[in-house]
Design a protein around this motif. Structure first.
Motif, mmCIF file in Angstrom:
data_model
loop_
_atom_site.group_PDB
_atom_site.id
_atom_site.type_symbol
_atom_site.label_atom_id
_atom_site.label_comp_id
_atom_site.label_asym_id
_atom_site.label_seq_id
_atom_site.Cartn_x
_atom_site.Cartn_y
_atom_site.Cartn_z
ATOM 1 N N ASP A 47 62.541 91.515 23.782
ATOM 2 C CA ASP A 47 61.449 91.352 22.859
ATOM 3 C C ASP A 47 60.513 89.639 23.304
ATOM 4 O OD1 ASP A 47 62.180 93.132 21.324
ATOM 5 O OD2 ASP A 47 63.843 92.091 19.809
ATOM 6 N N ARG A 48 60.836 88.792 23.303
ATOM 7 C CA ARG A 48 60.989 87.308 23.882
ATOM 8 C C ARG A 48 59.696 87.486 24.605
ATOM 9 N NH1 ARG A 48 65.957 83.846 21.740
ATOM 10 N NH2 ARG A 48 66.930 85.384 20.502
ATOM 11 N N MET A 49 60.429 88.045 25.960
ATOM 12 C CA MET A 49 59.217 88.346 26.790
ATOM 13 C C MET A 49 58.710 89.106 27.032
ATOM 14 S SD MET A 49 58.732 87.014 30.059
ATOM 15 C CE MET A 49 60.327 86.025 30.612
ATOM 16 N N ARG A 50 58.485 90.741 26.343
ATOM 17 C CA ARG A 50 57.168 91.290 25.827
ATOM 18 C C ARG A 50 56.521 90.050 24.924
ATOM 19 N NH1 ARG A 50 60.556 94.744 23.702
ATOM 20 N NH2 ARG A 50 60.934 95.996 25.929
ATOM 21 N N LEU A 51 56.642 89.491 23.908
ATOM 22 C CA LEU A 51 55.131 89.127 23.591
ATOM 23 C C LEU A 51 55.075 87.828 24.483
ATOM 24 C CD1 LEU A 51 53.821 87.635 20.737
ATOM 25 C CD2 LEU A 51 56.191 85.460 21.068
ATOM 26 N N VAL A 52 55.365 87.258 25.654
ATOM 27 C CA VAL A 52 54.894 86.436 26.721
ATOM 28 C C VAL A 52 53.834 88.050 26.717
ATOM 29 C CG1 VAL A 52 55.436 85.359 28.485
ATOM 30 C CG2 VAL A 52 56.781 85.011 26.199
ATOM 31 N N VAL A 53 55.012 88.350 27.586
ATOM 32 C CA VAL A 53 53.154 89.015 28.614
ATOM 33 C C VAL A 53 52.108 89.756 28.009
ATOM 34 C CG1 VAL A 53 53.636 90.691 29.951
ATOM 35 C CG2 VAL A 53 55.502 89.499 29.728
ATOM 36 N N GLU A 54 52.572 90.267 26.426
ATOM 37 C CA GLU A 54 51.064 90.422 26.105
ATOM 38 C C GLU A 54 50.727 89.105 25.572
ATOM 39 O OE1 GLU A 54 48.567 93.118 23.675
ATOM 40 O OE2 GLU A 54 50.012 93.207 24.884
ATOM 41 N N LEU A 55 50.639 87.867 25.597
ATOM 42 C CA LEU A 55 49.806 86.719 26.121
ATOM 43 C C LEU A 55 49.578 86.800 27.070
ATOM 44 C CD1 LEU A 55 52.446 84.532 23.877
ATOM 45 C CD2 LEU A 55 50.458 84.891 22.795
ATOM 46 N N SER A 56 50.293 87.120 28.239
ATOM 47 C CA SER A 56 49.513 86.862 29.407
ATOM 48 C C SER A 56 48.244 88.329 29.467
ATOM 49 C CB SER A 56 50.247 87.251 30.116
ATOM 50 O OG SER A 56 50.624 88.440 30.747
ATOM 51 N N GLY A 65 41.071 82.980 29.746
ATOM 52 C CA GLY A 65 42.191 81.980 30.467
ATOM 53 C C GLY A 65 43.020 82.972 32.287
ATOM 54 N N GLY A 66 43.754 82.345 32.446
ATOM 55 C CA GLY A 66 44.586 82.913 33.151
ATOM 56 C C GLY A 66 45.639 84.318 34.011
ATOM 57 N N PRO A 67 45.933 84.645 34.200
ATOM 58 C CA PRO A 67 46.716 85.990 33.970
ATOM 59 C C PRO A 67 48.683 85.470 33.792
ATOM 60 C CG PRO A 67 46.652 86.053 35.915
ATOM 61 C CD PRO A 67 45.796 84.713 35.559
ATOM 62 N N PHE A 68 48.930 84.539 32.714
ATOM 63 C CA PHE A 68 50.245 84.091 32.323
ATOM 64 C C PHE A 68 50.100 83.626 31.819
ATOM 65 C CE2 PHE A 68 48.408 82.536 36.763
ATOM 66 C CZ PHE A 68 49.531 83.277 37.158
ATOM 67 N N GLY A 69 52.182 83.925 30.854
ATOM 68 C CA GLY A 69 51.893 83.841 29.350
ATOM 69 C C GLY A 69 52.924 82.827 28.995
ATOM 70 N N VAL A 88 43.498 77.241 32.638
ATOM 71 C CA VAL A 88 42.880 76.255 33.472
ATOM 72 C C VAL A 88 41.037 76.101 33.911
ATOM 73 C CG1 VAL A 88 42.577 76.300 35.607
ATOM 74 C CG2 VAL A 88 45.223 76.467 35.003
ATOM 75 N N VAL A 89 40.753 77.882 33.561
ATOM 76 C CA VAL A 89 40.001 77.981 33.972
ATOM 77 C C VAL A 89 38.633 77.476 32.895
ATOM 78 C CG1 VAL A 89 37.848 79.165 34.454
ATOM 79 C CG2 VAL A 89 39.846 79.013 35.771
ATOM 80 N N PRO A 90 38.641 77.770 31.498
ATOM 81 C CA PRO A 90 38.101 77.741 30.372
ATOM 82 C C PRO A 90 37.885 75.935 29.980
ATOM 83 C CG PRO A 90 39.542 78.690 30.108
ATOM 84 C CD PRO A 90 39.918 78.725 31.465
ATOM 85 N N LEU A 91 39.493 75.698 30.426
ATOM 86 C CA LEU A 91 39.178 74.170 29.954
ATOM 87 C C LEU A 91 39.245 72.964 30.975
ATOM 88 C CD1 LEU A 91 41.765 73.613 27.343
ATOM 89 C CD2 LEU A 91 39.579 73.984 26.888
ATOM 90 N N SER A 92 38.112 73.822 32.419
ATOM 91 C CA SER A 92 39.038 72.980 33.509
ATOM 92 C C SER A 92 39.780 71.980 33.623
ATOM 93 C CB SER A 92 37.467 72.071 33.187
ATOM 94 O OG SER A 92 36.561 73.462 33.247
ATOM 95 N N CYS A 93 40.624 72.576 33.672
ATOM 96 C CA CYS A 93 41.646 71.595 32.886
ATOM 97 C C CYS A 93 43.126 72.087 34.430
ATOM 98 C CB CYS A 93 42.525 71.560 32.012
ATOM 99 S SG CYS A 93 43.656 70.040 31.622
ATOM 100 N N SER A 94 43.439 71.908 35.117
ATOM 101 C CA SER A 94 44.831 72.046 36.726
ATOM 102 C C SER A 94 45.525 71.821 35.832
ATOM 103 C CB SER A 94 44.213 71.502 37.548
ATOM 104 O OG SER A 94 44.466 69.648 37.414
#
Length: 211
Positions: A47-56, A65-69, A88-94
């Motif tokens: 359940d917890r990982m499913r939310l995280v994958v959906e965030l990504s 943003g990028g494909p990570f949650g 990273v990309v929308p905030l120009s912040c590595s």
């Protein structure tokens, strides 16, 4: 994250003036649509990982943003403490990786830099992909008790992301610091988001591309 610069007029001295931009972290607006009940409990690891994958996935689909949650949960109850996604990309912040964002939001919520401090419940950090070198380093400093990962390091590298130099047996290094590690929870689903991002032309935002 917005940059706000207030400068004193030429020739004047304003002790409240800011010479450098303020750095303000804000999550995308769709996060509240996905998580209307911030106190919801997610009872199982899946359940917890499913939310995280959906965030990504939504981070990619909404163009934020990028494909990570990532997310931080109370270990015992599964109550969500803080979500995170790669900005990273929308905030120009590595440094705005999903795990880093989740950690920053969580620490702001609890009002302390140590999520493992006295009187606090044990917290788990769930990440849609194994941590890069930076997020690996940040994990023990965050105060979490456990790290649970979806896709593997090689899944991210395969689509072109530079994950940096990590210890060969990085899970053992975290275990030595009292942080348990579990891998491959919904790996297939998490890796699919990485592939979709790359195949749809998403920016692979590695550093030093001008070399």
């Amino acid at each position: 994250m917005h940059e706000k610069v207030k400068r004193a007029p030429k020739g004047a001295r304003d002790v409240n003036a800011v010479s450098f931009p303020q750095v303000i972290l804000e999550l995308p607006g769709w996060v509240e649509e996905l998580i209307p009940d911030p106190d919801r409990e997610y009872p199982t690891e899946e359940d917890r990982m499913r939310l995280v994958v959906e965030l990504s996935r939504l981070n990619v689909e909404r163009g934020t943003g990028g494909p990570f949650g990532a997310a931080i949960f109370e270990q015992e109850t599964g109550r969500l403490l803080a979500p995170g996604m790669n900005l990273v990309v929308p905030l120009s912040c590595s440094v705005a990786h999903a795990e880093m964002v989740a950690i920053m939001v969580a620490q702001r919520i609890v009002g302390n830099f140590d999520l493992g401090g006295e009187g606090k419940p044990a917290y788990d950090l769930f990440a849609s992909t194994e941590p890069c070198a930076m997020c690996f380093g940040a994990t023990p400093w965050s105060g979490v008790s456990r790290l649970v990962c979806g896709a593997r390091d090689e899944d991210a590298r395969t689509v072109g992301f530079d994950e940096g130099a990590k210890l060969p047996d990085w899970p053992a290094a975290l275990e030595e610091r009292g942080i348990s590690v579990k891998k491959d929870v919904l790996r297939k689903e998490a890796a699919a988001v990485l592939r979709h991002y790359a195949e749809s032309g998403g920016e692979i935002y590695n550093a030093r591309q001008g070399d």
